[in-house]
Design a protein around this motif. Structure first.
Motif, short mmCIF file in Angstrom:
data_model
loop_
_atom_site.label_atom_id
_atom_site.label_comp_id
_atom_site.label_asym_id
_atom_site.label_seq_id
_atom_site.Cartn_x
_atom_site.Cartn_y
_atom_site.Cartn_z
N HIS A 151 -5.60 -1.03 5.15
CA HIS A 151 -5.30 -2.46 5.27
C HIS A 151 -6.58 -3.29 5.28
CE1 HIS A 151 -0.92 -3.04 6.03
NE2 HIS A 151 -0.97 -1.73 6.22
N ALA A 152 -7.61 -2.80 5.97
CA ALA A 152 -8.87 -3.54 6.01
C ALA A 152 -9.51 -3.60 4.63
CB ALA A 152 -9.82 -2.89 7.01
N ARG B 247 -1.46 -3.47 11.84
CA ARG B 247 -2.25 -3.17 10.63
C ARG B 247 -2.34 -4.40 9.71
NH1 ARG B 247 0.49 1.87 11.47
NH2 ARG B 247 2.28 1.24 10.20
N GLU B 248 -1.25 -5.13 9.60
CA GLU B 248 -1.29 -6.36 8.79
C GLU B 248 -2.26 -7.37 9.39
OE1 GLU B 248 2.74 -7.63 8.59
OE2 GLU B 248 3.32 -6.12 7.11
N TYR C 155 0.84 -1.19 0.00
CA TYR C 155 0.00 0.00 0.00
C TYR C 155 0.88 1.25 0.00
CZ TYR C 155 -3.34 -3.50 1.57
OH TYR C 155 -4.12 -4.63 1.67
N GLY D 88 -5.71 -6.35 8.41
CA GLY D 88 -5.97 -6.73 7.02
C GLY D 88 -6.26 -8.21 6.86
N SER D 89 -5.55 -9.05 7.63
CA SER D 89 -5.74 -10.50 7.52
C SER D 89 -7.08 -10.96 8.07
CB SER D 89 -4.61 -11.23 8.25
OG SER D 89 -4.74 -11.09 9.66
N GLY E 199 -8.00 -3.30 1.77
CA GLY E 199 -7.17 -4.17 0.94
C GLY E 199 -7.33 -5.64 1.28
N GLY E 200 -7.70 -5.91 2.53
CA GLY E 200 -7.92 -7.29 2.96
C GLY E 200 -9.29 -7.83 2.60
#
Length: 283
Positions: free
Chosen positions: A129-130, A104-105, A82, A108-109, A132-133
């Motif tokens: 991140h959210a 943050r990762e 990102y 996202g996961s 993108g996840g």
């Protein structure tokens, strides 16, 4: 505030946002740091606030306004694929907290298909991140319009826009109370409150994460959908969760701090505390 622990007195420049006019300006502040039992004399236009460490006080004395916002030095940085806007000149902080990148990762996961809520959202990096996840929708809430606009720019930089991504300017604690009265619920919530705040936009209210976290997280737990989870993080190194009160009101905390400290912060594992929050049935 934590950086002042080793100082007797420091004069620093602090970026404050004028909530009335929305104009950001710089103030010069003098911090007098007292010991455990030391009484700090009251000064005009000063406020005593709690800081990290038992019994320690900081007295903040507002000096002359130094002028308008310093020139911004806008740049961009990459993280986990990102792109985020950062500012290397206009603020004390840059717009991204490096110690939270694993957090943050994690967000996202966990976000696939989730209705995601970001509270005390700052520049919205966790929202990116959210999204993108694979989050189905995102709501980003912060009191500062400056940071909320920044969050929206970060989302757009990464291709996330539209009606499924809302940005709300509000006092977070008050907003939670109002949201609880609605039927909207969330599958994943990220909440990263400040250690202390006495923003003018809060009126006479103040915020202390140690004092107020139980009420906050009880409210957050009521916004969770069945099976939902919240990720709660704070930077108060002496933080002690009130698990007894939380469990009495149906909120369970699981400490996941060790899983969220990046390798380059391993020498200082108290840089933040991080917990999963889940709602439990109470008898």
């Amino acid at each position: 505030m934590a950086a002042l622990r080793a100082l007797d007195e420091a004069v620093v420049s602090l970026h404050l946002e004028d909530a009335r006019g929305g104009e950001a300006r710089f103030f010069e502040l003098t911090f007098h740091v007292g010991g455990d039992d030391e009484e700090i004399p009251a000064l005009d236009e000063a406020e005593q606030v709690g800081v990290e460490g038992k019994g320690r006080l900081v007295e903040v004395v507002r000096e002359d306004v130094l002028g308008p916002v310093r020139p911004s030095r806008v740049a961009w940085t990459g993280e986990s694929g990102y792109v985020f806007e950062i500012d290397l000149g206009g603020y004390l902080d840059t717009g991204i907290f490096l110690d939270h990148r694993m957090t943050r990762e994690l967000v996202g996961s966990m976000a696939e298909g989730a209705r995601f809520l970001n509270l005390f959202a700052y520049t919205g990096t966790a929202t990116v991140h959210a999204a993108g996840g694979g989050a189905a929708s995102t709501v980003t809430v912060d009191l500062s319009q400056t940071y909320l606009s920044w969050a929206e720019r970060n989302m757009k930089l990464n291709g996330f826009s539209g009606r499924n991504h809302r940005f709300v300017r509000s006092d977070v604690v008050r907003w939670i109370t109002e949201e609880r009265a609605s039927k909207r619920r969330y599958d994943l919530i990220f909440v990263d409150p400040p250690t202390f705040s006495n923003s003018k936009a809060m009126g006479k209210d103040t915020w202390s994460v140690q004092r107020d976290h139980a009420e906050l997280l009880i409210g957050v737990s009521r916004l969770l959908a069945r099976g939902g989870k919240a990720v709660f993080s704070c930077n108060l190194r002496s933080f002690k969760p009130d698990t007894e009160t939380l469990e009495r009101y149906g909120a369970r905390l699981t400490d996941i701090t060790a899983d969220t400290i990046p390798e380059d912060f391993a020498r200082n594992p108290k840089i933040h505390r991080c917990y999963l929050v889940e709602r439990i049935e109470t008898s």
